[in-house]
Design a protein around this motif. Structure first.
Motif, PDB file in Angstrom:
ATOM      1  N   ARG A   1       5.939 -35.729  -8.690  1.00 13.51           N
ATOM      2  CA  ARG A   1       5.805 -34.367  -9.246  1.00 13.51           C
ATOM      3  C   ARG A   1       5.124 -33.439  -8.253  1.00 13.51           C
ATOM      4  NH1 ARG A   1       6.501 -32.855 -14.452  1.00 13.51           N
ATOM      5  NH2 ARG A   1       7.153 -34.430 -15.917  1.00 13.51           N
ATOM      6  N   ALA A   2       4.150 -33.951  -7.512  1.00 13.72           N
ATOM      7  CA  ALA A   2       3.421 -33.126  -6.548  1.00 13.72           C
ATOM      8  C   ALA A   2       4.319 -32.667  -5.392  1.00 13.72           C
ATOM      9  CB  ALA A   2       2.223 -33.892  -6.003  1.00 13.72           C
ATOM     10  N   LYS A   3       5.414 -33.362  -5.140  1.00 18.27           N
ATOM     11  CA  LYS A   3       6.330 -32.994  -4.066  1.00 18.27           C
ATOM     12  C   LYS A   3       7.305 -31.890  -4.466  1.00 18.27           C
ATOM     13  CE  LYS A   3       6.767 -37.564  -1.892  1.00 18.27           C
ATOM     14  NZ  LYS A   3       7.787 -38.554  -1.490  1.00 18.27           N
ATOM     15  N   ILE A   4       7.415 -31.597  -5.749  1.00 15.18           N
ATOM     16  CA  ILE A   4       8.390 -30.627  -6.238  1.00 15.18           C
ATOM     17  C   ILE A   4       7.706 -29.278  -6.397  1.00 15.18           C
ATOM     18  CG2 ILE A   4      10.003 -30.076  -8.100  1.00 15.18           C
ATOM     19  CD1 ILE A   4      10.193 -33.151  -8.580  1.00 15.18           C
ATOM     20  N   ALA A   5       8.216 -28.268  -5.703  1.00 17.21           N
ATOM     21  CA  ALA A   5       7.549 -26.974  -5.604  1.00 17.21           C
ATOM     22  C   ALA A   5       7.915 -26.004  -6.725  1.00 17.21           C
ATOM     23  CB  ALA A   5       7.858 -26.346  -4.250  1.00 17.21           C
ATOM     24  N   PHE A   6       8.355 -26.499  -7.860  1.00 17.46           N
ATOM     25  CA  PHE A   6       8.592 -25.643  -9.014  1.00 17.46           C
ATOM     26  C   PHE A   6       8.319 -26.435 -10.275  1.00 17.46           C
ATOM     27  CE2 PHE A   6      12.529 -26.980  -7.023  1.00 17.46           C
ATOM     28  CZ  PHE A   6      13.192 -27.689  -8.011  1.00 17.46           C
ATOM     29  N   ASP A   7       8.220 -25.739 -11.394  1.00 20.47           N
ATOM     30  CA  ASP A   7       7.818 -26.354 -12.656  1.00 20.47           C
ATOM     31  C   ASP A   7       8.986 -27.096 -13.294  1.00 20.47           C
ATOM     32  OD1 ASP A   7       6.679 -27.089 -15.044  1.00 20.47           O
ATOM     33  OD2 ASP A   7       6.199 -25.043 -15.686  1.00 20.47           O
ATOM     34  N   LEU A   8       8.884 -28.407 -13.355  1.00 24.75           N
ATOM     35  CA  LEU A   8       9.939 -29.220 -13.963  1.00 24.75           C
ATOM     36  C   LEU A   8      10.085 -28.964 -15.455  1.00 24.75           C
ATOM     37  CD1 LEU A   8       9.478 -32.707 -12.278  1.00 24.75           C
ATOM     38  CD2 LEU A   8      11.270 -31.038 -11.869  1.00 24.75           C
ATOM     39  N   ASN A   9       9.036 -28.497 -16.097  1.00 26.03           N
ATOM     40  CA  ASN A   9       9.094 -28.238 -17.537  1.00 26.03           C
ATOM     41  C   ASN A   9      10.030 -27.086 -17.882  1.00 26.03           C
ATOM     42  OD1 ASN A   9       7.263 -30.312 -18.141  1.00 26.03           O
ATOM     43  ND2 ASN A   9       5.551 -28.970 -17.655  1.00 26.03           N
ATOM     44  N   GLU A  10      10.350 -26.247 -16.909  1.00 28.20           N
ATOM     45  CA  GLU A  10      11.257 -25.131 -17.149  1.00 28.20           C
ATOM     46  C   GLU A  10      12.722 -25.562 -17.131  1.00 28.20           C
ATOM     47  OE1 GLU A  10      10.422 -21.983 -14.414  1.00 28.20           O
ATOM     48  OE2 GLU A  10       8.348 -21.790 -15.052  1.00 28.20           O
ATOM     49  N   ILE A  11      12.989 -26.764 -16.653  1.00 31.38           N
ATOM     50  CA  ILE A  11      14.368 -27.247 -16.523  1.00 31.38           C
ATOM     51  C   ILE A  11      14.766 -27.962 -17.802  1.00 31.38           C
ATOM     52  CG2 ILE A  11      15.925 -28.705 -15.185  1.00 31.38           C
ATOM     53  CD1 ILE A  11      13.939 -28.409 -12.840  1.00 31.38           C
ATOM     54  N   ASP A  12      15.907 -27.571 -18.371  1.00 30.73           N
ATOM     55  CA  ASP A  12      16.351 -28.252 -19.594  1.00 30.73           C
ATOM     56  C   ASP A  12      17.116 -29.525 -19.244  1.00 30.73           C
ATOM     57  OD1 ASP A  12      19.035 -27.586 -19.014  1.00 30.73           O
ATOM     58  OD2 ASP A  12      19.109 -25.980 -20.497  1.00 30.73           O
ATOM     59  N   GLU A  13      17.573 -30.234 -20.269  1.00 30.46           N
ATOM     60  CA  GLU A  13      18.252 -31.530 -20.071  1.00 30.46           C
ATOM     61  C   GLU A  13      19.567 -31.412 -19.310  1.00 30.46           C
ATOM     62  OE1 GLU A  13      19.417 -29.619 -23.829  1.00 30.46           O
ATOM     63  OE2 GLU A  13      17.467 -30.217 -23.076  1.00 30.46           O
ATOM     64  N   ASN A  14      20.111 -30.194 -19.194  1.00 26.71           N
ATOM     65  CA  ASN A  14      21.359 -29.980 -18.449  1.00 26.71           C
ATOM     66  C   ASN A  14      21.118 -29.502 -17.025  1.00 26.71           C
ATOM     67  OD1 ASN A  14      23.009 -30.619 -20.729  1.00 26.71           O
ATOM     68  ND2 ASN A  14      22.456 -28.617 -21.565  1.00 26.71           N
TER      69      ASN A  14
ATOM     70  N   VAL B   1      11.224 -38.236   1.499  1.00 23.56           N
ATOM     71  CA  VAL B   1      11.336 -36.855   1.013  1.00 23.56           C
ATOM     72  C   VAL B   1       9.914 -36.326   0.877  1.00 23.56           C
ATOM     73  CG1 VAL B   1      12.043 -35.371  -0.901  1.00 23.56           C
ATOM     74  CG2 VAL B   1      13.532 -37.250  -0.164  1.00 23.56           C
ATOM     75  N   GLU B   2       9.589 -35.337   1.713  1.00 22.29           N
ATOM     76  CA  GLU B   2       8.222 -34.820   1.727  1.00 22.29           C
ATOM     77  C   GLU B   2       8.004 -33.708   0.715  1.00 22.29           C
ATOM     78  OE1 GLU B   2       7.114 -33.756   5.712  1.00 22.29           O
ATOM     79  OE2 GLU B   2       7.783 -35.690   6.484  1.00 22.29           O
ATOM     80  N   ARG B   3       9.024 -32.882   0.493  1.00 21.43           N
ATOM     81  CA  ARG B   3       8.870 -31.708  -0.378  1.00 21.43           C
ATOM     82  C   ARG B   3      10.252 -31.276  -0.856  1.00 21.43           C
ATOM     83  NH1 ARG B   3       4.998 -29.505  -3.139  1.00 21.43           N
ATOM     84  NH2 ARG B   3       4.955 -27.272  -3.205  1.00 21.43           N
ATOM     85  N   ILE B   4      10.347 -30.829  -2.100  1.00 22.25           N
ATOM     86  CA  ILE B   4      11.575 -30.254  -2.639  1.00 22.25           C
ATOM     87  C   ILE B   4      11.250 -28.819  -3.038  1.00 22.25           C
ATOM     88  CG2 ILE B   4      13.328 -30.358  -4.443  1.00 22.25           C
ATOM     89  CD1 ILE B   4      12.935 -33.386  -4.537  1.00 22.25           C
ATOM     90  N   GLU B   5      11.963 -27.897  -2.414  1.00 21.06           N
ATOM     91  CA  GLU B   5      11.723 -26.472  -2.616  1.00 21.06           C
ATOM     92  C   GLU B   5      12.889 -25.845  -3.373  1.00 21.06           C
ATOM     93  OE1 GLU B   5       9.119 -24.576  -1.546  1.00 21.06           O
ATOM     94  OE2 GLU B   5       8.067 -26.170  -0.469  1.00 21.06           O
ATOM     95  N   PRO B   6      12.648 -24.731  -4.079  1.00 22.59           N
ATOM     96  CA  PRO B   6      13.766 -24.009  -4.676  1.00 22.59           C
ATOM     97  C   PRO B   6      14.657 -23.444  -3.577  1.00 22.59           C
ATOM     98  CG  PRO B   6      11.652 -23.030  -5.317  1.00 22.59           C
ATOM     99  CD  PRO B   6      11.365 -24.115  -4.352  1.00 22.59           C
ATOM    100  N   PHE B   7      15.942 -23.365  -3.836  1.00 26.30           N
ATOM    101  CA  PHE B   7      16.880 -22.794  -2.868  1.00 26.30           C
ATOM    102  C   PHE B   7      17.486 -21.561  -3.499  1.00 26.30           C
ATOM    103  CE2 PHE B   7      21.207 -22.428  -1.101  1.00 26.30           C
ATOM    104  CZ  PHE B   7      20.889 -22.253   0.226  1.00 26.30           C
ATOM    105  N   TYR B   8      17.403 -20.449  -2.792  1.00 33.27           N
ATOM    106  CA  TYR B   8      17.881 -19.188  -3.320  1.00 33.27           C
ATOM    107  C   TYR B   8      19.135 -18.682  -2.626  1.00 33.27           C
ATOM    108  CZ  TYR B   8      13.279 -19.264  -5.426  1.00 33.27           C
ATOM    109  OH  TYR B   8      12.167 -19.625  -6.123  1.00 33.27           O
ATOM    110  N   GLY B   9      19.761 -19.507  -1.807  1.00 32.95           N
ATOM    111  CA  GLY B   9      20.955 -19.088  -1.085  1.00 32.95           C
ATOM    112  C   GLY B   9      20.597 -18.359   0.189  1.00 32.95           C
ATOM    113  N   GLU B  10      21.618 -18.039   0.934  1.00 30.12           N
ATOM    114  CA  GLU B  10      21.364 -17.369   2.217  1.00 30.12           C
ATOM    115  C   GLU B  10      21.806 -15.927   2.156  1.00 30.12           C
ATOM    116  OE1 GLU B  10      22.516 -19.587   5.668  1.00 30.12           O
ATOM    117  OE2 GLU B  10      22.327 -21.428   4.549  1.00 30.12           O
TER     118      GLU B  10
END
Length: 134
Positions: free
Chosen positions: A39-52, A125-134
């Protein structure tokens, strides 16, 4: 003199026997420790993600896009793609997180909490960041 010493000892014994017993907090299980590290490696709140694997308010849900780097070895590439077959991995660093020349940049779309935690639990895997596109 002996009686007063005995009374003092009994008073101390009574006070310590009535004092609340404080136990150290329970040690988390190895599984719980691993989950906390992931969980500490993920740079966004997992609780905001639904089951889909969607995020956002009702009526405006969107899939979660994310990026991370992995060492440039075929076995690592195979392992992350087995967890999330939708991953696009690149030898050149296109992302904003700054993969090195010795790493692949992996970009995923629509990852569920379970998928993200599995990826984050990999040692390389050191860190997972949100990706917003280029």
């Amino acid at each position: 003199m002996r009686r007063s010493s005995l009374r003092v000892c009994l008073a101390i014994l009574a006070l310590t026997a009535c004092a609340p017993l404080t136990l150290p907090p329970p040690t988390p299980s190895p599984e719980e420790q691993a989950l906390r590290r992931a969980r500490a490696k993920i740079a966004f709140d997992l609780n905001e993600i639904d089951e889909n694997g969607l995020i956002g308010p009702a009526g405006d849900k969107r899939s979660v896009a994310y990026e991370f780097c992995i060492p440039r070895e075929q076995e690592n590439l195979d392992e992350v793609r087995a967890i999330d077959p939708s991953l696009q991995c690149y030898a050149e660093s296109r992302g904003r997180i700054g993969c090195t020349r010795d790493q692949y940049l992996c970009i995923g779309q629509g990852g569920t909490r379970e998928t993200l935690l599995k990826l984050a639990s990999l040692d390389y895997v050191e860190r997972i960041e949100p990706f917003y596109g280029e």
